[in-house]
Enzyme design. Structure first.
Site, PDB file in Angstrom:
ATOM      1  N   ARG A   1      74.244  55.170  55.630  1.00 57.43           N
ATOM      2  CA  ARG A   1      75.521  54.749  54.993  1.00 57.43           C
ATOM      3  C   ARG A   1      76.439  56.015  55.331  1.00 57.43           C
ATOM      4  NH1 ARG A   1      76.645  53.090  48.867  1.00 57.43           N
ATOM      5  NH2 ARG A   1      76.894  55.282  48.819  1.00 57.43           N
TER       6      ARG A   1
ATOM      7  N   LYS B   1      81.250  53.817  37.816  1.00 55.64           N
ATOM      8  CA  LYS B   1      81.757  52.699  38.445  1.00 55.64           C
ATOM      9  C   LYS B   1      81.112  51.348  38.034  1.00 55.64           C
ATOM     10  CE  LYS B   1      78.363  52.901  42.355  1.00 55.64           C
ATOM     11  NZ  LYS B   1      77.934  53.648  43.271  1.00 55.64           N
TER      12      LYS B   1
HETATM   13  C1  LIG Z   1      76.657  54.163  43.012  1.00 61.62           C
HETATM   14  C2  LIG Z   1      76.509  55.570  43.255  1.00 61.62           C
HETATM   15  C3  LIG Z   1      75.659  56.268  42.756  1.00 61.62           C
HETATM   16  C4  LIG Z   1      74.860  55.860  41.375  1.00 61.62           C
HETATM   17  O1  LIG Z   1      73.729  55.330  41.759  1.00 61.62           O
HETATM   18  P1  LIG Z   1      72.711  54.349  40.859  1.00 61.62           P
HETATM   19  O2  LIG Z   1      71.826  53.820  41.433  1.00 61.62           O
HETATM   20  O3  LIG Z   1      73.521  53.423  39.866  1.00 61.62           O
HETATM   21  O4  LIG Z   1      71.967  55.674  39.882  1.00 61.62           O
HETATM   22  C5  LIG Z   1      75.396  57.639  43.267  1.00 61.62           C
HETATM   23  N1  LIG Z   1      76.108  58.228  44.260  1.00 61.62           N
HETATM   24  C6  LIG Z   1      76.940  57.377  44.979  1.00 61.62           C
HETATM   25  C7  LIG Z   1      77.519  57.986  46.390  1.00 61.62           C
HETATM   26  C8  LIG Z   1      77.240  55.902  44.575  1.00 61.62           C
HETATM   27  O5  LIG Z   1      77.820  55.313  45.389  1.00 61.62           O
END
Ligand SMILES: *Cc1c(COP(=O)(O)O)cnc(C)c1O
Length: 355
Positions: free
Chosen positions: A131, A36
């Site tokens: 969350r 993302k």
């Molecule tokens: C963005 C996200 C991640 C990735 O997190 P990083 O800190 O970039 O490694 C993993 N799990 C969920 C649910 C996320 O929203």
């Protein structure tokens, strides 16, 4: 070259991916590469995959659909808990999703049955960050309900910390998942395949041996893309940080006072600005603004340059102490944080180049 642009070194991202995959594999942890942060731009996705990532996750269905259109056919999971309105596309384009509402899982089951597919579900457990996720005490009962649903495979449990409440990962909060999985296996006589125990912030637990044994998946974006860990404010060991650069051009350069002249009201965003009087300074305006990226998300690579502020389309820099001779047309380079990358990759005004 068309400015402003972001230059992405996919070779370095591939190397980061390789190193993270290797490090986690030594602890029997697989990596879901999270796409993302760069809107799943295919050249970067491919670098992640070449580095050994075998599964992908994205929070936006549009990105997932674009990856499918680009011919990326590894398993892809939706990692933002789904909207009811996107259930049909989730079934069509993704292999699984992270979930925290029974109503949604039931809707996924109905659609999956309609399309004669099996959808994998990871139940999110809230271990304290507040969350997404079921509370731990509800998971056993929810599992019973999910197991009744046709065309749904309960793949495992997952958790997320550090995102809303700023809670850090720990042995105790990762162990909650492992303990719940054991209870589920005993009560329902099934095997819980995946325990998705964390993100970039959780890599510290591997390094100091504090991860609960049994956790077998991390969902990683930041550490692969930027080699940083914003929540622990550190570079991630075994990665490089200089994977991406923002470049834009100077459109005005003048010596002007550091204090605005006249009565101060509010700036373009409704804030009352404050200034420090440094006398006359050399001010450069570059073509970039808050519409492209919050100014706190980028840092000039030349540390003698300071960002004074930005409106929607103009960013003002103090280049008084800059050793290099700056003129109209000069290119200024910036590093970026995860948030900066997210903004810049989302902006259609920023050109993206792979090097
Ligand atoms: C963005 C996200 C991640 C990735 O997190 P990083 O800190 O970039 O490694 C993993 N799990 C969920 C649910 C996320 O929203």
């Amino acid at each position: 070259m068309k400015y402003p642009l972001i230059e992405i070194d996919t070779g370095k991202i591939q190397k980061n991916s390789e190193n993270i995959v290797k490090m986690c594999k030594n602890h029997n942890i697989e990596i879901m590469g999270v796409t993302k942060g760069f809107c799943a731009w295919p050249p970067v996705v491919k670098a992640m995959l070449k580095g050994g990532v075998q599964k992908l996750g994205d929070s936006r269905l549009k990105n997932i659909i674009n990856m499918r259109k680009a011919g990326i056919n590894v398993p892809i999971y939706l990692i933002r808990i789904p909207m009811l309105s996107e259930v049909e596309d989730i079934i069509k384009f993704s292999d699984g999703s992270l979930n925290s509402e029974l109503t949604v899982i039931r809707a996924l089951s109905d659609k999956a049955r309609q399309f004669n597919k099996t959808h994998k579900v990871i139940l999110m457990v809230d271990v304290g960050d507040l969350r997404e996720g079921f509370l731990p005490e509800d998971v056993l009962e929810i599992t019973g309900e999910v197991l009744k649903l046709p065309n749904i495979e309960l793949e495992g449990l997952g958790t997320n910390v550090g995102c809303y409440g700023g809670i850090l990962p720990s042995y105790e909060n990762t162990k909650i998942l492992v303990d719940l999985a054991k209870e589920i296996e005993k009560k329902y006589n099934i095997s819980v395949k995946t325990l998705s125990g964390g993100t970039t912030v959780t890599l510290t637990l591997l390094e100091n041996g504090k991860i609960a044994p049994g956790i077998n998946q991390f969902r990683i974006g930041e550490a692969i893309l930027l080699g940083t860990d914003i929540k622990n404010l550190r570079p991630v060991p075994g990665t490089t940080q200089d994977t991406m650069k923002l470049k834009t051009q100077v459109i005005e350069l003048k010596v002007k006072p550091s204090l605005p002249i006249g009565e101060i009201g509010r700036d373009a965003f409704g804030n009352v600005p404050r200034f420090q009087d440094k006398g006359y300074i050399k001010r450069a305006i570059v073509a970039l603004g808050e519409q492209d990226c919050v100014s706190s998300g980028i840092t000039p690579i030349d540390s003698s340059i300071e960002i004074l502020g930005a409106s929607s389309d103009h960013m003002i820099l103090d280049v008084t102490d800059c050793k290099r001779k700056i003129k109209v047309g000069s290119i200024i380079e910036f590093n970026m944080s995860y948030g900066g990358m997210l903004n810049l990759m989302t902006s259609k005004y920023i050109n993206k180049y792979e090097i």
